[in-house]
Design an enzyme around this catalytic site. Structure first.
Site, PDB file in Angstrom:
ATOM      1  N   LYS A  62      -1.373   1.883   4.605  1.00  0.00           N
ATOM      2  CA  LYS A  62      -2.206   0.846   3.982  1.00  0.00           C
ATOM      3  C   LYS A  62      -1.619  -0.538   4.260  1.00  0.00           C
ATOM      4  O   LYS A  62      -2.342  -1.476   4.587  1.00  0.00           O
ATOM      5  CB  LYS A  62      -2.333   1.102   2.471  1.00  0.00           C
ATOM      6  CG  LYS A  62      -3.225   2.306   2.165  1.00  0.00           C
ATOM      7  CD  LYS A  62      -3.110   2.814   0.730  1.00  0.00           C
ATOM      8  CE  LYS A  62      -3.876   4.127   0.572  1.00  0.00           C
ATOM      9  NZ  LYS A  62      -3.702   4.794  -0.714  1.00  0.00           N
ATOM     10  N   GLN A 106      -0.378   3.972  -6.421  1.00  0.00           N
ATOM     11  CA  GLN A 106      -0.489   5.211  -5.634  1.00  0.00           C
ATOM     12  C   GLN A 106      -0.339   6.422  -6.555  1.00  0.00           C
ATOM     13  O   GLN A 106       0.612   6.521  -7.334  1.00  0.00           O
ATOM     14  CB  GLN A 106       0.576   5.221  -4.531  1.00  0.00           C
ATOM     15  CG  GLN A 106       0.481   6.399  -3.583  1.00  0.00           C
ATOM     16  CD  GLN A 106      -0.778   6.373  -2.699  1.00  0.00           C
ATOM     17  OE1 GLN A 106      -1.345   5.311  -2.434  1.00  0.00           O
ATOM     18  NE2 GLN A 106      -1.213   7.523  -2.252  1.00  0.00           N
ATOM     19  N   ASP A 129      -9.151   0.064  -5.733  1.00  0.00           N
ATOM     20  CA  ASP A 129      -9.351   1.501  -5.540  1.00  0.00           C
ATOM     21  C   ASP A 129     -10.624   1.980  -6.240  1.00  0.00           C
ATOM     22  O   ASP A 129     -11.114   3.067  -5.971  1.00  0.00           O
ATOM     23  CB  ASP A 129      -8.182   2.243  -6.207  1.00  0.00           C
ATOM     24  CG  ASP A 129      -7.358   3.019  -5.211  1.00  0.00           C
ATOM     25  OD1 ASP A 129      -7.744   3.109  -4.047  1.00  0.00           O
ATOM     26  OD2 ASP A 129      -6.324   3.554  -5.638  1.00  0.00           O
TER      27      ASP A 129
HETATM   28  N1  GUN Z   1      -3.405   9.156  -3.588  1.00  0.00           N
HETATM   29  C1  GUN Z   1      -4.046   9.755  -2.548  1.00  0.00           C
HETATM   30  N2  GUN Z   1      -5.098   9.003  -2.170  1.00  0.00           N
HETATM   31  C2  GUN Z   1      -5.119   7.925  -2.973  1.00  0.00           C
HETATM   32  C3  GUN Z   1      -5.979   6.787  -3.064  1.00  0.00           C
HETATM   33  O1  GUN Z   1      -6.944   6.609  -2.317  1.00  0.00           O
HETATM   34  N3  GUN Z   1      -5.666   5.888  -4.040  1.00  0.00           N
HETATM   35  C4  GUN Z   1      -4.613   6.056  -4.874  1.00  0.00           C
HETATM   36  N4  GUN Z   1      -4.385   5.118  -5.784  1.00  0.00           N
HETATM   37  N5  GUN Z   1      -3.808   7.094  -4.814  1.00  0.00           N
HETATM   38  C5  GUN Z   1      -4.061   8.020  -3.867  1.00  0.00           C
END
Ligand code: GUN
Length: 295
Positions: A62, A106, A129
């Site tokens: 990311k 995350q 998100d």
């Molecule tokens: N863990 C796995 N995929 C994601 C995601 O798209 N967002 C977040 N915050 N955690 C994740």
């Protein structure tokens, strides 16, 4: 919308919905947009707690793509031993920092921590998100806000490859709050206008229901559950499932057999995964604009 020119096709003749390619186009488009606006500082902050290796890989990816798009990224890392209070303090600092436009916590957090109160701290404007109660409530009510990145990425793939959803019959398989439910809302909402069925583990005769659909979004996390027999010839098939198997990471769709029946199909990997990141960056720029940044 980024339109993908010169599309490619599978051996069986289905249009390949190439998420890597569309992500790269989206990143390039965001970069050009930010540069044209005089390169304002747009900042994405991530919070990573503990030492889960896949989470670290996701977060690093990311950051890398944010940098490519011209977005500043800030990384907050806390050890596995962090307390609930320490995590909440770190998030509180980002919530009040006006230089930070988007915050991503995350998931999963280590077992001893409760993610709910942490997520509840995120204001909808910074929840890039789109996974908090307030963001999902806004989506249901049609109010401005950020939609969850994976289902939004599916919509971008469908649109950018020129597949019409209006008046089409769509089926979403899987009713998770992160993917299935918001996917149903995005497909059905005004502008997309699909007639959408939400199927799940208790749906009877899933195969017949799927065969009626023009668009199938498989998001159940059941490896290989969508076979060629589930697919009406010419239908669009999107794979959001991720399961770990002896053969590595596999999706919900049996690509090899479905690609000779479908009209369009996502590869796995390289379909919806890259688009999740593209939409995270798109949401971050939208968050900056909501905060008054000209871009
Ligand atoms: N863990 C796995 N995929 C994601 C995601 O798209 N967002 C977040 N915050 N955690 C994740």
């Amino acid at each position: 919308m980024n339109v993908v020119a010169e599309p490619s096709y599978t051996e069986g003749g289905a249009l390949l919905l190439d998420g890597n390619r569309l992500r790269d186009l989206t990143v390039g488009h965001l970069r050009a947009r930010i540069e044209a606006a005089g390169s304002p500082a747009i900042c994405l902050a991530t919070v990573l707690v503990g030492d889960d290796a896949p989470s670290r890989v996701y977060v690093n990816m990311k950051h890398r793509k944010a940098t490519e798009a011209g977005i500043i990224s800030r990384s907050v890392e806390l050890p596995n031993s962090a307390t609930q209070q320490e995590v909440e303090q770190a998030v509180a600092g980002l919530v009040t920092d006006s230089n930070v436009h988007g915050i991503l916590v995350q998931l999963p957090l280590p077992d001893h921590l409760d993610a709910e109160p942490v997520l509840a701290m995120l204001p909808p404007e910074k929840d890039i998100d789109g996974l908090t109660d307030r963001s999902l409530g806004r989506l249901v009510r049609g109010l401005p806000g950020h939609a969850p990145c994976t289902p939004l990425g599916v919509m971008r793939l469908i649109d950018s490859y020129g597949i019409s959803t209006s008046g089409q019959r769509a089926i979403v398989v899987g009713r998770s709050t992160l993917v299935g439910l918001p996917q149903m809302l995005l497909l059905s909402r005004r502008g997309a206008d699909a007639t959408t069925t939400l199927a799940h583990s208790r749906t009877s005769d899933l195969m017949s229901v799927c065969r009626e659909a023009d668009i199938i979004v498989a998001a159940a996390g059941q490896a290989g559950m969508i076979t060629a027999d589930h697919v009406r010839p010419g239908a669009t098939v999107i794979d959001v499932g991720i399961s770990r198997s002896e053969d590595g990471i596999v999706g919900d769709v049996r690509f090899d057999e479905v690609q000779s029946v479908a009209g369009a199909i996502t590869p796995m990997p390289g379909g919806t995964g890259p688009m999740t990141i593209a939409c995270l960056l798109e949401n971050t720029v939208a968050a900056a604009v909501m905060a008054g940044v000209s871009c």
